[in-house]
Structure formats: structure tokens, C-alpha cells
Design a protein around this motif. Structure first.
Motif, PDB file in Angstrom:
ATOM      1  N   TRP A   1       7.151  -1.763   5.459  1.00  0.00           N
ATOM      2  CA  TRP A   1       6.160  -1.678   4.385  1.00  0.00           C
ATOM      3  C   TRP A   1       5.262  -2.903   4.316  1.00  0.00           C
ATOM      4  O   TRP A   1       4.145  -2.833   3.797  1.00  0.00           O
ATOM      5  CB  TRP A   1       6.851  -1.468   3.039  1.00  0.00           C
ATOM      6  CG  TRP A   1       7.358  -0.078   2.865  1.00  0.00           C
ATOM      7  CD1 TRP A   1       8.647   0.367   3.029  1.00  0.00           C
ATOM      8  CD2 TRP A   1       6.585   1.072   2.507  1.00  0.00           C
ATOM      9  NE1 TRP A   1       8.722   1.725   2.812  1.00  0.00           N
ATOM     10  CE2 TRP A   1       7.472   2.178   2.477  1.00  0.00           C
ATOM     11  CE3 TRP A   1       5.241   1.277   2.207  1.00  0.00           C
ATOM     12  CZ2 TRP A   1       7.044   3.474   2.159  1.00  0.00           C
ATOM     13  CZ3 TRP A   1       4.818   2.566   1.889  1.00  0.00           C
ATOM     14  CH2 TRP A   1       5.707   3.644   1.870  1.00  0.00           C
TER      15      TRP A   1
ATOM     16  N   THR B   1      -3.478   7.446   8.332  1.00  0.00           N
ATOM     17  CA  THR B   1      -4.066   7.760   7.040  1.00  0.00           C
ATOM     18  C   THR B   1      -4.330   9.265   6.986  1.00  0.00           C
ATOM     19  O   THR B   1      -5.122   9.785   7.777  1.00  0.00           O
ATOM     20  CB  THR B   1      -5.396   7.007   6.828  1.00  0.00           C
ATOM     21  OG1 THR B   1      -5.154   5.601   6.910  1.00  0.00           O
ATOM     22  CG2 THR B   1      -5.984   7.334   5.463  1.00  0.00           C
TER      23      THR B   1
ATOM     24  N   THR C   1       1.380   4.600  -4.539  1.00  0.00           N
ATOM     25  CA  THR C   1       1.221   5.761  -3.674  1.00  0.00           C
ATOM     26  C   THR C   1      -0.259   5.866  -3.308  1.00  0.00           C
ATOM     27  O   THR C   1      -1.100   5.165  -3.881  1.00  0.00           O
ATOM     28  CB  THR C   1       1.676   7.041  -4.380  1.00  0.00           C
ATOM     29  OG1 THR C   1       0.826   7.267  -5.519  1.00  0.00           O
ATOM     30  CG2 THR C   1       3.129   6.924  -4.846  1.00  0.00           C
ATOM     31  N   LEU C   2      -0.594   6.757  -2.380  1.00  0.00           N
ATOM     32  CA  LEU C   2      -1.994   6.889  -1.983  1.00  0.00           C
ATOM     33  C   LEU C   2      -2.876   7.464  -3.083  1.00  0.00           C
ATOM     34  O   LEU C   2      -4.105   7.345  -3.013  1.00  0.00           O
ATOM     35  CB  LEU C   2      -2.100   7.755  -0.722  1.00  0.00           C
ATOM     36  CG  LEU C   2      -1.730   7.057   0.592  1.00  0.00           C
ATOM     37  CD1 LEU C   2      -1.851   8.016   1.758  1.00  0.00           C
ATOM     38  CD2 LEU C   2      -2.582   5.813   0.818  1.00  0.00           C
TER      39      LEU C   2
ATOM     40  N   SER D   1      -6.202  13.687   9.529  1.00  0.00           N
ATOM     41  CA  SER D   1      -5.489  12.428   9.699  1.00  0.00           C
ATOM     42  C   SER D   1      -6.220  11.529  10.692  1.00  0.00           C
ATOM     43  O   SER D   1      -6.782  11.998  11.683  1.00  0.00           O
ATOM     44  CB  SER D   1      -4.060  12.671  10.209  1.00  0.00           C
ATOM     45  OG  SER D   1      -3.291  13.379   9.257  1.00  0.00           O
TER      46      SER D   1
ATOM     47  N   SER E   1       0.831  -1.193   0.000  1.00  0.00           N
ATOM     48  CA  SER E   1       0.000   0.000   0.000  1.00  0.00           C
ATOM     49  C   SER E   1       0.872   1.252   0.000  1.00  0.00           C
ATOM     50  O   SER E   1       2.099   1.182   0.137  1.00  0.00           O
ATOM     51  CB  SER E   1      -0.913   0.008   1.226  1.00  0.00           C
ATOM     52  OG  SER E   1      -0.160   0.322   2.393  1.00  0.00           O
TER      53      SER E   1
ATOM     54  N   GLN F   1       1.095   3.310   2.334  1.00  0.00           N
ATOM     55  CA  GLN F   1       1.328   3.704   3.722  1.00  0.00           C
ATOM     56  C   GLN F   1       2.288   2.734   4.399  1.00  0.00           C
ATOM     57  O   GLN F   1       2.007   1.535   4.485  1.00  0.00           O
ATOM     58  CB  GLN F   1       0.007   3.721   4.499  1.00  0.00           C
ATOM     59  CG  GLN F   1      -0.989   4.767   4.014  1.00  0.00           C
ATOM     60  CD  GLN F   1      -2.357   4.526   4.615  1.00  0.00           C
ATOM     61  OE1 GLN F   1      -3.201   3.866   4.028  1.00  0.00           O
ATOM     62  NE2 GLN F   1      -2.568   5.073   5.816  1.00  0.00           N
ATOM     63  N   SER F   2       3.404   3.234   4.864  1.00  0.00           N
ATOM     64  CA  SER F   2       4.260   2.434   5.732  1.00  0.00           C
ATOM     65  C   SER F   2       3.663   2.474   7.138  1.00  0.00           C
ATOM     66  O   SER F   2       2.769   3.273   7.420  1.00  0.00           O
ATOM     67  CB  SER F   2       5.695   2.973   5.738  1.00  0.00           C
ATOM     68  OG  SER F   2       5.711   4.310   6.237  1.00  0.00           O
TER      69      SER F   2
ATOM     70  N   VAL G   1      -0.482   3.058  12.152  1.00  0.00           N
ATOM     71  CA  VAL G   1      -0.464   3.538  10.774  1.00  0.00           C
ATOM     72  C   VAL G   1      -1.379   4.752  10.700  1.00  0.00           C
ATOM     73  O   VAL G   1      -2.464   4.766  11.283  1.00  0.00           O
ATOM     74  CB  VAL G   1      -0.897   2.443   9.777  1.00  0.00           C
ATOM     75  CG1 VAL G   1      -2.302   1.951  10.066  1.00  0.00           C
ATOM     76  CG2 VAL G   1      -0.772   2.932   8.336  1.00  0.00           C
TER      77      VAL G   1
ATOM     78  N   SER H   1      -5.520   7.840  12.861  1.00  0.00           N
ATOM     79  CA  SER H   1      -4.497   6.879  13.268  1.00  0.00           C
ATOM     80  C   SER H   1      -5.136   5.572  13.729  1.00  0.00           C
ATOM     81  O   SER H   1      -6.100   5.571  14.500  1.00  0.00           O
ATOM     82  CB  SER H   1      -3.655   7.452  14.413  1.00  0.00           C
ATOM     83  OG  SER H   1      -2.991   8.628  14.011  1.00  0.00           O
TER      84      SER H   1
END
Length: 210
Positions: free
Chosen positions: A186, A100, A71-72, A108, A44, A46-47, A98, A110
Motif C-alpha cells: 500500500w 486504475t 477508497t477510490l 482500466s 490511496s 490503489q494497492s 498499478v 496500467s
């Protein structure tokens, strides 16, 4: 043989030589199911961060690879990673987070997952972690540095589907103990992941494990 290392490792250093501190710790992906996960998938955009008080692993191996993903906003990308693998691992007081970003009306958000903090550690078998950055205190026993990837035999070998050079640099050890672990990864795959005392929470804002 024992080796003790403390520090962080990024790809520019890793490209020269993978120091033992990259031996990476266990972490959990968003899908926290018991059983085998896919051997190969697109990562994805997002790490995620993982911390743990302690990881004790047997049958350790490590090699360099490339994770392909997105990437997003959907563009294709790739990430150089140090893949760390354990035949078995026990993790105490594990936290994964993680974030977003840029969610409409919320900003954001979490996601935090915690397990192994009630006296019963998290247990994993055939664990592979695709690590970008790690810091920890580490002790290795029976370590071999500079092994060709195809000749790894103390721990799991190169995972099916990984973009890795079988003749490239790798290292392995009979066992590894890491304390005060902080890492960014990742992806993670495991044959079995047993999570004691699992707790998941969502919150607005940036709230990470470290």
C-alpha cells in the motif's frame, strides 16, 4: 543463524504470528523521487504489485501497523499491513505495476515501472514497505523473532506517524536475502531511492508485473 521460508502471508495469518517470509521486499511508490518522502500520509485507494529477481538488505526490522487512507470513491478506510524496513537494500530487476480501473472511454489503465535490470541494481536507504501480501524465497542472518516493537535495534525502528503498538510483536535480523519476489503493498517510503535504467509505460487493460 539462517532461516529459509517460501510462501505467502495474509493478515489473518499475520495476526497470529509474522513468519519471516513477510520480510517484504523493496518496492517503489508512484512518486519515484530521490530523497526523503513523507513519514506519514493517507494511502490511496490503489494497492500496487512489485516483483524482483533478488533483494539483498541489511538491518532488517518488521512490525504490524494500520495504514489509513481512502477508497477510490473517497470513503475513508484502513488496511492492516506488515511494515518491513531496511537500513539499506539492493534490488535486482524490479518491476512495479498499478492498475486504475473504470476510466471513462478507456476502461482500466496500467502503469508499469521497471528499474535495476541492466546490471546495476536499485539502491535504497532507510526503506519502509507497507506490505499486504508477499511470496519469496528468504534467508535471514541473526534473526530475532518476538521482539517488542519499541526495542527494534538491528534495523530501523517504528516509523514516526505509524499506527503501531510499541509493545506489540516485531522481528529483526542483521540481513535478509530474498529471491523470486512477488508482493502487494500500500505504501513505500525511503530516505534515498536510486533507480538505474528506469522505464515507465502506460497501457490500456490490466497488465501487471505478475
Amino acid at each position: 543463524m539462517e532461516s529459509q521460508v517460501r510462501g505467502g502471508t495474509r493478515w489473518k495469518r499475520f495476526a497470529v504470528v509474522m513468519v519471516p517470509s513477510v520480510a517484504a521486499t523493496a518496492c517503489i511508490g508512484i512518486a519515484l523521487a530521490q530523497g526523503a518522502l513523507a513519514a506519514s500520509f493517507s494511502v490511496s485507494g490503489q494497492s500496487f504489485k512489485v516483483s524482483a529477481d533478488k533483494l539483498v538488505g541489511t538491518g532488517f526490522s518488521q512490525y504490524g501497523a494500520i495504514d489509513s487512507g481512502y477508497t477510490l470513491d473517497g470513503k475513508k478506510t484502513a488496511h492492516p499491513v506488515a511494515v518491513s524496513a531496511f537500513r539499506s537494500a539492493s534490488i535486482t530487476n524490479m518491476c512495479q505495476s498499478v492498475v486504475t480501473p473504470n476510466i471513462p472511454l478507456l476502461g482500466s489503465v496500467s502503469l508499469t515501472l521497471k528499474a535495476g535490470g541492466g546490471g546495476t541494481p536499485v539502491e535504497a536507504e532507510n526503506l519502509y514497505i507497507d506490505v499486504e501480501d508477499l511470496s519469496a524465497d528468504a534467508t535471514f542472518k541473526g534473526i530475532d523473532i518476538g521482539v517488542a516493537g519499541k526495542d527494534l535495534n538491528k534495523g530501523p525502528g517504528i516509523k514516526d506517524g505509524d499506527t503501531a503498538n510499541p509493545y506489540g510483536f516485531a522481528q529483526q535480523a542483521e540481513s535478509a536475502t530474498l529471491t523470486d519476489v512477488k508482493q502487494t503493498a500500500w505504501a513505500t517510503t525511503a530516505g534515498t531511492f536510486k533507480l538505474s535504467g528506469l522505464k515507465m509505460s502506460l497501457s490500456t487493460g490490466v497488465k501487471e508485473c505478475y
